[in-house]
Design a protein around this motif. Structure first.
Motif, mmCIF file in Angstrom:
data_model
loop_
_atom_site.group_PDB
_atom_site.id
_atom_site.type_symbol
_atom_site.label_atom_id
_atom_site.label_comp_id
_atom_site.label_asym_id
_atom_site.label_seq_id
_atom_site.Cartn_x
_atom_site.Cartn_y
_atom_site.Cartn_z
ATOM 1 N N THR A 44 0.839 -1.196 0.000
ATOM 2 C CA THR A 44 0.000 0.000 0.000
ATOM 3 C C THR A 44 0.875 1.248 0.000
ATOM 4 O O THR A 44 2.067 1.202 0.289
ATOM 5 N N VAL A 45 0.258 2.386 -0.341
ATOM 6 C CA VAL A 45 0.937 3.684 -0.283
ATOM 7 C C VAL A 45 0.101 4.615 0.575
ATOM 8 O O VAL A 45 -1.050 4.897 0.234
ATOM 9 N N PRO A 46 0.658 5.096 1.710
ATOM 10 C CA PRO A 46 1.962 4.748 2.269
ATOM 11 C C PRO A 46 1.981 3.302 2.764
ATOM 12 O O PRO A 46 0.920 2.697 2.924
ATOM 13 N N PRO A 47 3.169 2.741 2.982
ATOM 14 C CA PRO A 47 3.253 1.341 3.417
ATOM 15 C C PRO A 47 2.489 1.095 4.716
ATOM 16 O O PRO A 47 2.486 1.938 5.619
ATOM 17 N N ALA A 48 1.833 -0.046 4.765
ATOM 18 C CA ALA A 48 1.109 -0.412 5.985
ATOM 19 C C ALA A 48 2.106 -0.741 7.083
ATOM 20 O O ALA A 48 3.223 -1.192 6.806
ATOM 21 N N PRO A 49 1.748 -0.490 8.344
ATOM 22 C CA PRO A 49 2.647 -0.844 9.438
ATOM 23 C C PRO A 49 2.853 -2.350 9.490
ATOM 24 O O PRO A 49 1.994 -3.112 9.038
ATOM 25 N N PRO A 50 3.970 -2.793 10.018
ATOM 26 C CA PRO A 50 4.204 -4.243 10.101
ATOM 27 C C PRO A 50 3.197 -4.890 11.038
ATOM 28 O O PRO A 50 2.691 -4.248 11.971
ATOM 29 N N PRO A 51 2.894 -6.160 10.814
ATOM 30 C CA PRO A 51 1.959 -6.847 11.711
ATOM 31 C C PRO A 51 2.602 -7.096 13.060
ATOM 32 O O PRO A 51 3.825 -6.999 13.216
ATOM 33 N N LEU A 52 1.772 -7.435 14.023
ATOM 34 C CA LEU A 52 2.259 -7.809 15.345
ATOM 35 C C LEU A 52 2.482 -9.319 15.373
ATOM 36 O O LEU A 52 1.921 -10.065 14.571
ATOM 37 N N SER A 53 3.304 -9.772 16.283
ATOM 38 C CA SER A 53 3.586 -11.199 16.373
ATOM 39 C C SER A 53 2.363 -11.961 16.862
ATOM 40 O O SER A 53 1.588 -11.478 17.695
ATOM 41 N N THR A 54 2.183 -13.164 16.305
ATOM 42 C CA THR A 54 1.068 -14.013 16.690
ATOM 43 C C THR A 54 1.422 -15.452 16.328
ATOM 44 O O THR A 54 2.479 -15.723 15.767
ATOM 45 N N VAL A 55 0.522 -16.378 16.646
ATOM 46 C CA VAL A 55 0.705 -17.784 16.311
ATOM 47 C C VAL A 55 -0.541 -18.244 15.565
ATOM 48 O O VAL A 55 -1.667 -17.963 15.994
ATOM 49 N N TYR A 56 -0.344 -18.965 14.446
ATOM 50 C CA TYR A 56 -1.478 -19.351 13.604
ATOM 51 C C TYR A 56 -1.222 -20.720 12.989
ATOM 52 O O TYR A 56 -0.083 -21.180 12.873
ATOM 53 N N ARG A 57 -2.310 -21.370 12.577
ATOM 54 C CA ARG A 57 -2.185 -22.657 11.898
ATOM 55 C C ARG A 57 -1.682 -22.426 10.472
ATOM 56 O O ARG A 57 -2.241 -21.620 9.724
ATOM 57 N N SER A 58 -0.647 -23.155 10.102
ATOM 58 C CA SER A 58 0.084 -22.877 8.861
ATOM 59 C C SER A 58 -0.748 -23.057 7.610
ATOM 60 O O SER A 58 -0.546 -22.353 6.614
ATOM 61 N N ALA A 59 -1.650 -24.014 7.606
ATOM 62 C CA ALA A 59 -2.348 -24.383 6.369
ATOM 63 C C ALA A 59 -3.854 -24.189 6.461
ATOM 64 O O ALA A 59 -4.606 -24.879 5.772
ATOM 65 N N VAL A 60 -4.302 -23.254 7.285
ATOM 66 C CA VAL A 60 -5.744 -23.022 7.440
ATOM 67 C C VAL A 60 -6.047 -21.532 7.346
ATOM 68 O O VAL A 60 -5.342 -20.705 7.939
ATOM 69 N N LEU A 61 -7.081 -21.203 6.583
ATOM 70 C CA LEU A 61 -7.660 -19.863 6.599
ATOM 71 C C LEU A 61 -9.127 -19.987 6.989
ATOM 72 O O LEU A 61 -9.799 -20.961 6.622
ATOM 73 N N LEU A 62 -9.619 -19.001 7.716
ATOM 74 C CA LEU A 62 -11.038 -18.948 8.053
ATOM 75 C C LEU A 62 -11.756 -18.102 7.004
ATOM 76 O O LEU A 62 -11.423 -16.928 6.813
ATOM 77 N N PHE A 63 -12.728 -18.700 6.345
ATOM 78 C CA PHE A 63 -13.526 -18.001 5.332
ATOM 79 C C PHE A 63 -14.936 -17.795 5.857
ATOM 80 O O PHE A 63 -15.534 -18.733 6.405
ATOM 81 N N PRO A 64 -15.515 -16.609 5.675
ATOM 82 C CA PRO A 64 -16.939 -16.473 5.958
ATOM 83 C C PRO A 64 -17.733 -17.277 4.931
ATOM 84 O O PRO A 64 -17.335 -17.387 3.760
ATOM 85 N N ARG A 65 -18.819 -17.833 5.342
ATOM 86 C CA ARG A 65 -19.600 -18.697 4.455
ATOM 87 C C ARG A 65 -20.050 -17.967 3.191
ATOM 88 O O ARG A 65 -20.158 -18.578 2.120
ATOM 89 N N SER A 66 -20.287 -16.661 3.301
ATOM 90 C CA SER A 66 -20.760 -15.908 2.133
ATOM 91 C C SER A 66 -19.758 -15.950 0.994
ATOM 92 O O SER A 66 -20.143 -15.959 -0.185
ATOM 93 N N VAL A 67 -18.465 -15.980 1.290
ATOM 94 C CA VAL A 67 -17.450 -16.063 0.238
ATOM 95 C C VAL A 67 -17.433 -17.460 -0.369
ATOM 96 O O VAL A 67 -17.317 -17.622 -1.585
ATOM 97 N N LEU A 68 -17.575 -18.483 0.469
ATOM 98 C CA LEU A 68 -17.568 -19.845 -0.041
ATOM 99 C C LEU A 68 -18.794 -20.135 -0.913
ATOM 100 O O LEU A 68 -18.761 -21.052 -1.742
#
Length: 537
Positions: A44-68
């Protein structure tokens, strides 16, 4: 015991980074840490701030049902993330299903359109070896930013699946498992965090009939059931006594088990199949007691001490190693929405949810969040949610408790902050040094060195140097609990005291507790919070 509501201090929320989790635990749960220094970001312009540290499942995304439900959009998303070495397609062809768990069938679209469904990412391309949900998510956001994806309100709700943890305290960060520290400092060879105590008193007296004609129900999503005589549980896995203090939420057990079975190929982690805690030891050789064993039993005892006429609805979402998958907590909360919405009688209603787990996420602003969405839905139904604020001596937001800072909706004043965030006090009413604080904490209650119920089944090993022997004499064993009581600390144990206090106020009102129409539940909830605030400034 003490409860007090806090005035939010004028202090900024900290954006501190989290120390590393041990690789063995990350591997066990198919997860990884997001480190701000090397995390991919949307250009983005200007660049977005860096994310904060967290822990997440490597191979999973949560999708809202409306997108699916939008096959064309989903195919475009799949094309986008292929450049990261990932794909949404099952068996190389079929896109993810938008099927709802059967327990949610019949709910209105306002509940089901945004319902989060965990989607497994698979490797794409001959050279693809590592699937990273964060990189895939950033590709989706970049495509949207550059206009390559059609505008769709559900795109903002595509997210990581975070790992959450129970908010007890033993001298290590709330978010971090025990084994991040050396043995001499509470690490893998240290004894269990709880200390057994001798107590022989009877459980607080409970009325034979429900005050007002119905018992207040407090839902506790946590580690589940275990043996204790206070609750009539003398045998592991036995049926709950009728008309007892505890209730079982079988719909939650069934749905979470099915969801975990669906994702079980990702990790060797056990599947939660019922309401009972798993075996109390994580290592069959050393018999070290799992970090979260007894967490729910201890919390339930805190409620029994402070609101004996209430009932507790047990919901198992937290693994005994103290890890909770975000998708499981979300599913449990949506099932509560369905239970209340489809209630066949006043006995199916839930009045309060007491959450003693949570975590830190990568964004400083969570305007679009699945947890925020379901908390708002519960608030609309008149359900009070109380959550532990975390034990890291920080003002960094700990979710879901940090949603307590949500502004009041001017179109509906009651639908304001959807959660009460609870910090911990010492027994002398001073603030516990480990407790999180700052603008995200709205109440405090005793949470340091409290005594409560603990499973009588726990028999852990004796840590080196923790017991001594001389002939027939020996020092006390620090991890055997024959009396069923222990002493512990954490905002985990402060939150249920506030929940119990609210339960007492819900009964003593002009609106009968048996009237469970939404308008009446909201009126009772609002008045209970006001009364508790007034009496505990």
């Amino acid at each position: 015991m003490t409860i007090r509501f806090t005035r939010r201090p004028e202090v900024r929320a900290e954006h501190v980074d989290l120390p590393d989790w041990p690789q063995s635990l990350l591997d066990k749960h198919g997860s990884r840490m997001l480190r701000p220094a090397d995390a991919a970001r949307v250009p983005t312009v200007p660049p977005a701030p860096p994310p904060l540290s967290t822990v997440y499942r490597s191979a999973v995304l949560l999708f809202p049902r409306s997108v699916l439900l939008d096959a064309d959009l989903l195919a475009k998303i799949d094309d986008e993330i292929k450049v990261t070495g990932a794909s949404l397609r099952v068996d190389g062809d079929r896109l993810p299903s938008a099927d709802l768990p059967g327990e949610l069938a019949g709910l209105d679209d306002q509940y089901t359109e945004q319902f989060p469904i965990p989607v497994v990412l698979v490797a794409h391309g001959a050279d693809a070896e590592v699937v990273d949900a964060w990189r895939a998510l950033q590709q989706i956001r970049t495509a949207r930013h550059l206009g390559r994806l059609d505008a769709h309100p559900g795109l903002d709700l595509i997210s990581l699946e975070h790992l959450l943890v129970g908010a007890d305290y033993e001298g290590v960060p709330t978010w971090g498992p025990r084994d991040i520290r050396d043995a001499a400092d509470g690490g893998p060879n240290a004894s269990y965090r709880m200390l057994p105590v001798a107590y022989t008193g009877a459980p607080p007296a409970r009325s034979t009939t429900a005050p007002g004609g119905r018992r207040v129900v407090i839902a506790v999503p946590d580690t589940g059931l275990n043996q204790h005589p206070w609750f009539g549980l003398t045998q592991f896995g036995a049926a709950l006594p009728p008309n007892g203090f505890l209730r079982e939420f079988k719909a939650s057990e069934t749905a979470i088990s099915a969801q975990q079975q669906h994702l079980s190929g990702l990790t060797p982690t056990e599947v939660l199949t019922d309401a009972w805690e798993s075996a109390i030891t994580e290592d069959t050789v050393t018999e070290n007691v799992d970090r979260a064993t007894g967490h729910s039993t201890f919390i339930t005892g805190r409620i029994r001490q402070n609101a004996p006429d209430a009932d507790v609805l047990v919901m198992r979402v937290l693994h005994s190693d103290n890890i909770c998958y975000e998708a499981d907590l979300l599913l449990a909360m949506y099932l509560l929405v369905a239970r209340i919405t489809n209630a066949q009688s006043d006995q199916d209603v839930v009045d309060i949810v007491s959450i003693s787990l949570g975590g830190y996420v990568e964004s400083a602003s969570l305007k679009a969040s699945h947890l925020r969405t379901v908390l708002k839905l519960l608030a609309k139904l008149g359900v009070i949610v109380v959550a532990a604020a975390g034990n890291d001596s920080t003002t960094r937001p700990f979710y879901p408790a940090a949603f307590a800072t949500e502004p009041v909706d001017p179109s509906d004043p009651w639908i304001g902050p959807p959660v009460i965030a609870v910090g911990a006090l010492n027994v002398d009413d001073t603030q516990a040094w480990f407790s999180n604080a700052g603008p995200n904490v709205t109440a405090e209650a005793t949470g340091a060195n409290v005594v409560s119920t603990f499973p009588t089944s726990v028999r852990g090993p004796v840590g080196p140097g923790r017991t001594t022997r001389s002939g027939s004499r020996r020092s006390a064993d620090p991890d055997v609990y024959p009396n069923g009581f222990a002493i512990g600390s954490g905002t985990s144990y402060a939150a249920p005291e506030v929940a119990a206090g609210l339960a007492r106020y819900l009964v003593n009102q002009k609106v009968p507790i048996t009237d469970v129409r939404t308008k009446r539940m909201r009126a009772r909830a609002e008045q209970a919070i006001k009364s508790l605030r007034k009496d505990h400034p």
